[in-house]
Design a protein around this motif. Sequence first.
Motif, PDB file in Angstrom:
ATOM      1  N   MET A 223       0.842  -1.184   0.000  1.00 28.19           N
ATOM      2  CA  MET A 223       0.000   0.000   0.000  1.00 28.19           C
ATOM      3  C   MET A 223       0.885   1.244   0.000  1.00 28.19           C
ATOM      4  SD  MET A 223      -2.907  -1.519  -0.020  1.00 28.19           S
ATOM      5  CE  MET A 223      -4.075  -0.163   0.225  1.00 28.19           C
ATOM      6  N   GLY A 224       0.348   2.350  -0.495  1.00 30.29           N
ATOM      7  CA  GLY A 224       1.105   3.594  -0.493  1.00 30.29           C
ATOM      8  C   GLY A 224       1.482   4.044   0.903  1.00 30.29           C
ATOM      9  N   ASN A 225       0.694   3.626   1.901  1.00 26.26           N
ATOM     10  CA  ASN A 225       0.964   3.971   3.298  1.00 26.26           C
ATOM     11  C   ASN A 225       1.816   2.914   3.993  1.00 26.26           C
ATOM     12  OD1 ASN A 225      -2.010   2.938   2.792  1.00 26.26           O
ATOM     13  ND2 ASN A 225      -1.370   2.012   4.724  1.00 26.26           N
ATOM     14  N   ALA A 226       2.395   1.987   3.225  1.00 26.62           N
ATOM     15  CA  ALA A 226       3.169   0.882   3.807  1.00 26.62           C
ATOM     16  C   ALA A 226       4.504   1.369   4.378  1.00 26.62           C
ATOM     17  CB  ALA A 226       3.422  -0.186   2.748  1.00 26.62           C
ATOM     18  N   CYS A 227       5.064   0.546   5.266  1.00 26.42           N
ATOM     19  CA  CYS A 227       6.390   0.828   5.806  1.00 26.42           C
ATOM     20  C   CYS A 227       7.442   0.543   4.726  1.00 26.42           C
ATOM     21  CB  CYS A 227       6.660  -0.011   7.051  1.00 26.42           C
ATOM     22  SG  CYS A 227       6.867  -1.781   6.723  1.00 26.42           S
ATOM     23  N   ASP A 228       8.640   1.041   4.927  1.00 27.87           N
ATOM     24  CA  ASP A 228       9.696   0.885   3.923  1.00 27.87           C
ATOM     25  C   ASP A 228      10.003  -0.580   3.630  1.00 27.87           C
ATOM     26  OD1 ASP A 228       9.912   3.598   3.655  1.00 27.87           O
ATOM     27  OD2 ASP A 228      11.626   3.797   5.010  1.00 27.87           O
ATOM     28  N   LYS A 229      10.005  -1.417   4.670  1.00 26.73           N
ATOM     29  CA  LYS A 229      10.349  -2.825   4.483  1.00 26.73           C
ATOM     30  C   LYS A 229       9.329  -3.514   3.581  1.00 26.73           C
ATOM     31  CE  LYS A 229      11.934  -6.912   6.992  1.00 26.73           C
ATOM     32  NZ  LYS A 229      12.245  -7.499   8.323  1.00 26.73           N
ATOM     33  N   ALA A 230       8.052  -3.212   3.756  1.00 28.26           N
ATOM     34  CA  ALA A 230       7.013  -3.805   2.907  1.00 28.26           C
ATOM     35  C   ALA A 230       7.158  -3.308   1.473  1.00 28.26           C
ATOM     36  CB  ALA A 230       5.632  -3.473   3.455  1.00 28.26           C
ATOM     37  N   LYS A 231       7.452  -2.038   1.305  1.00 25.11           N
ATOM     38  CA  LYS A 231       7.612  -1.481  -0.037  1.00 25.11           C
ATOM     39  C   LYS A 231       8.795  -2.112  -0.761  1.00 25.11           C
ATOM     40  CE  LYS A 231       5.408   3.011   0.764  1.00 25.11           C
ATOM     41  NZ  LYS A 231       5.601   4.481   0.850  1.00 25.11           N
ATOM     42  N   GLN A 232       9.882  -2.345  -0.031  1.00 27.25           N
ATOM     43  CA  GLN A 232      11.063  -2.957  -0.639  1.00 27.25           C
ATOM     44  C   GLN A 232      10.799  -4.397  -1.074  1.00 27.25           C
ATOM     45  OE1 GLN A 232      13.972  -2.453   2.463  1.00 27.25           O
ATOM     46  NE2 GLN A 232      14.083  -0.228   2.183  1.00 27.25           N
ATOM     47  N   ALA A 233       9.881  -5.072  -0.375  1.00 27.26           N
ATOM     48  CA  ALA A 233       9.576  -6.470  -0.682  1.00 27.26           C
ATOM     49  C   ALA A 233       8.570  -6.624  -1.814  1.00 27.26           C
ATOM     50  CB  ALA A 233       9.049  -7.168   0.573  1.00 27.26           C
ATOM     51  N   ALA A 234       7.890  -5.546  -2.163  1.00 26.87           N
ATOM     52  CA  ALA A 234       6.755  -5.624  -3.079  1.00 26.87           C
ATOM     53  C   ALA A 234       7.150  -5.640  -4.551  1.00 26.87           C
ATOM     54  CB  ALA A 234       5.816  -4.447  -2.823  1.00 26.87           C
ATOM     55  N   THR A 235       6.260  -6.223  -5.346  1.00 24.17           N
ATOM     56  CA  THR A 235       6.358  -6.163  -6.801  1.00 24.17           C
ATOM     57  C   THR A 235       5.954  -4.776  -7.290  1.00 24.17           C
ATOM     58  OG1 THR A 235       5.657  -8.487  -6.891  1.00 24.17           O
ATOM     59  CG2 THR A 235       5.567  -7.250  -8.948  1.00 24.17           C
ATOM     60  N   TYR A 236       4.968  -4.199  -6.576  1.00 25.60           N
ATOM     61  CA  TYR A 236       4.361  -2.949  -7.024  1.00 25.60           C
ATOM     62  C   TYR A 236       3.869  -2.184  -5.794  1.00 25.60           C
ATOM     63  CZ  TYR A 236       0.935   0.087  -9.467  1.00 25.60           C
ATOM     64  OH  TYR A 236       0.221   1.152  -9.952  1.00 25.60           O
ATOM     65  N   ILE A 237       4.005  -0.862  -5.843  1.00 22.31           N
ATOM     66  CA  ILE A 237       3.499  -0.008  -4.768  1.00 22.31           C
ATOM     67  C   ILE A 237       2.298   0.753  -5.302  1.00 22.31           C
ATOM     68  CG2 ILE A 237       4.014   1.881  -3.169  1.00 22.31           C
ATOM     69  CD1 ILE A 237       6.993   1.078  -3.446  1.00 22.31           C
ATOM     70  N   THR A 238       1.161   0.544  -4.662  1.00 22.49           N
ATOM     71  CA  THR A 238      -0.068   1.191  -5.113  1.00 22.49           C
ATOM     72  C   THR A 238      -0.307   2.471  -4.308  1.00 22.49           C
ATOM     73  OG1 THR A 238      -2.421   0.822  -5.573  1.00 22.49           O
ATOM     74  CG2 THR A 238      -1.548  -0.126  -3.530  1.00 22.49           C
ATOM     75  N   ASP A 239      -1.474   3.071  -4.471  1.00 23.36           N
ATOM     76  CA  ASP A 239      -1.845   4.258  -3.699  1.00 23.36           C
ATOM     77  C   ASP A 239      -2.175   3.848  -2.272  1.00 23.36           C
ATOM     78  OD1 ASP A 239      -1.828   6.166  -5.977  1.00 23.36           O
ATOM     79  OD2 ASP A 239      -3.444   4.868  -6.697  1.00 23.36           O
ATOM     80  N   ASP A 240      -2.304   4.825  -1.388  1.00 20.16           N
ATOM     81  CA  ASP A 240      -2.576   4.466   0.006  1.00 20.16           C
ATOM     82  C   ASP A 240      -4.024   4.026   0.172  1.00 20.16           C
ATOM     83  OD1 ASP A 240      -4.287   6.697   0.716  1.00 20.16           O
ATOM     84  OD2 ASP A 240      -2.510   7.941   0.943  1.00 20.16           O
ATOM     85  N   ILE A 241      -4.319   3.519   1.345  1.00 22.52           N
ATOM     86  CA  ILE A 241      -5.619   2.894   1.593  1.00 22.52           C
ATOM     87  C   ILE A 241      -6.777   3.863   1.406  1.00 22.52           C
ATOM     88  CG2 ILE A 241      -5.425   3.331   4.088  1.00 22.52           C
ATOM     89  CD1 ILE A 241      -7.010   0.740   4.522  1.00 22.52           C
ATOM     90  N   ASP A 242      -6.567   5.134   1.729  1.00 28.13           N
ATOM     91  CA  ASP A 242      -7.651   6.120   1.637  1.00 28.13           C
ATOM     92  C   ASP A 242      -7.754   6.757   0.250  1.00 28.13           C
ATOM     93  OD1 ASP A 242      -8.646   6.084   4.423  1.00 28.13           O
ATOM     94  OD2 ASP A 242      -6.604   6.729   4.880  1.00 28.13           O
ATOM     95  N   HIS A 243      -6.927   6.271  -0.694  1.00 27.32           N
ATOM     96  CA  HIS A 243      -7.001   6.762  -2.072  1.00 27.32           C
ATOM     97  C   HIS A 243      -7.128   5.587  -3.047  1.00 27.32           C
ATOM     98  CE1 HIS A 243      -5.343  10.302   0.003  1.00 27.32           C
ATOM     99  NE2 HIS A 243      -5.989  10.985  -0.931  1.00 27.32           N
ATOM    100  N   ASN A 244      -7.992   4.628  -2.671  1.00 27.55           N
ATOM    101  CA  ASN A 244      -8.376   3.520  -3.553  1.00 27.55           C
ATOM    102  C   ASN A 244      -7.212   2.602  -3.934  1.00 27.55           C
ATOM    103  OD1 ASN A 244     -10.940   4.822  -3.599  1.00 27.55           O
ATOM    104  ND2 ASN A 244     -10.291   6.059  -5.341  1.00 27.55           N
ATOM    105  N   GLY A 245      -6.293   2.407  -3.008  1.00 32.99           N
ATOM    106  CA  GLY A 245      -5.092   1.631  -3.296  1.00 32.99           C
ATOM    107  C   GLY A 245      -5.350   0.230  -3.818  1.00 32.99           C
ATOM    108  N   ILE A 246      -6.260  -0.493  -3.175  1.00 30.42           N
ATOM    109  CA  ILE A 246      -6.523  -1.883  -3.587  1.00 30.42           C
ATOM    110  C   ILE A 246      -7.179  -1.926  -4.963  1.00 30.42           C
ATOM    111  CG2 ILE A 246      -7.956  -3.906  -3.102  1.00 30.42           C
ATOM    112  CD1 ILE A 246      -7.256  -3.569  -0.148  1.00 30.42           C
ATOM    113  N   LEU A 247      -8.223  -1.154  -5.159  1.00 26.07           N
ATOM    114  CA  LEU A 247      -8.921  -1.148  -6.451  1.00 26.07           C
ATOM    115  C   LEU A 247      -7.986  -0.714  -7.577  1.00 26.07           C
ATOM    116  CD1 LEU A 247     -11.547  -1.461  -8.064  1.00 26.07           C
ATOM    117  CD2 LEU A 247     -12.087   0.921  -7.500  1.00 26.07           C
ATOM    118  N   ASN A 248      -7.178   0.308  -7.321  1.00 24.56           N
ATOM    119  CA  ASN A 248      -6.273   0.807  -8.355  1.00 24.56           C
ATOM    120  C   ASN A 248      -5.252  -0.250  -8.761  1.00 24.56           C
ATOM    121  OD1 ASN A 248      -7.631   3.221  -8.273  1.00 24.56           O
ATOM    122  ND2 ASN A 248      -6.074   4.306  -7.093  1.00 24.56           N
TER     123      ASN A 248
END
Length: 256
Positions: A223-248
Amino acid sequence: MIKTIFFDVDGTLVSHKTNSVPASTIQAIQQLKEKGIQIVIATGRHKIDLQRMPVNQLQFDAYITLNGQMTLDQNMNLLHGTPLNPITQEKIIHLFNEKQIPITLIEQDQMYINFINDYVKIAEEAVSSPLPTINTYTGNTIYQAIPFVSDEKLNEFIHTLPHAKVTRWNKYGVDIIDEHGGKLEAIRQYMQANNLHKDECMAFGDGENDSAMLQEVGIGIAMGNACDKAKQAATYITDDIDHNGILNALNHFNIL
């Protein structure tokens, strides 16, 4: 082709700014179910928490709870459990009974704490949780312990728990689980039981305890609001939870 999607809860499905599941996420979950894609919760929460949180309005195919210590079916019946190692449990109970630090003990059907201080209040408020009930140890099997301590205090006793994994989820809150537990192990068990290949799975998360899960699946979304460690592990960083992150993200990967 994605057949199953794993979702963390706090900061991923549930916004603590609004204490709700965003409307766009509810829409996305409904569309995934209509397409026959399995949706599975993968959280550090206990089933008691989930039953009183906004996610209780949604029906999931399974629930991986307590950071993988308990996997439940769609009716929240236990499928698989990984309690604390007996040595770890004994040491945790000793600390619990000493009452030098507040510790929540989590069993299959209940959770309780030895005493409450400001650390507990701050940590629980941060994740929109009520304060735990104060109780004495029941004698039942423990699946997870949550000491509310600073890093300095944690370092004083963590070396006495050689058969445990420790993950910090708040400045004052720490999850202690068995060395053979964790979201990653539970997800692997779930995938094997359901004949799923990692390329058929996707996951959404925002916390440190989501990092391994995001790396294990074919598509790991932070998620866009994720911690750095989660972002580094991810394939893709989306928008944060309050800006339609999952749907986007689901639209980005043409899942919906």
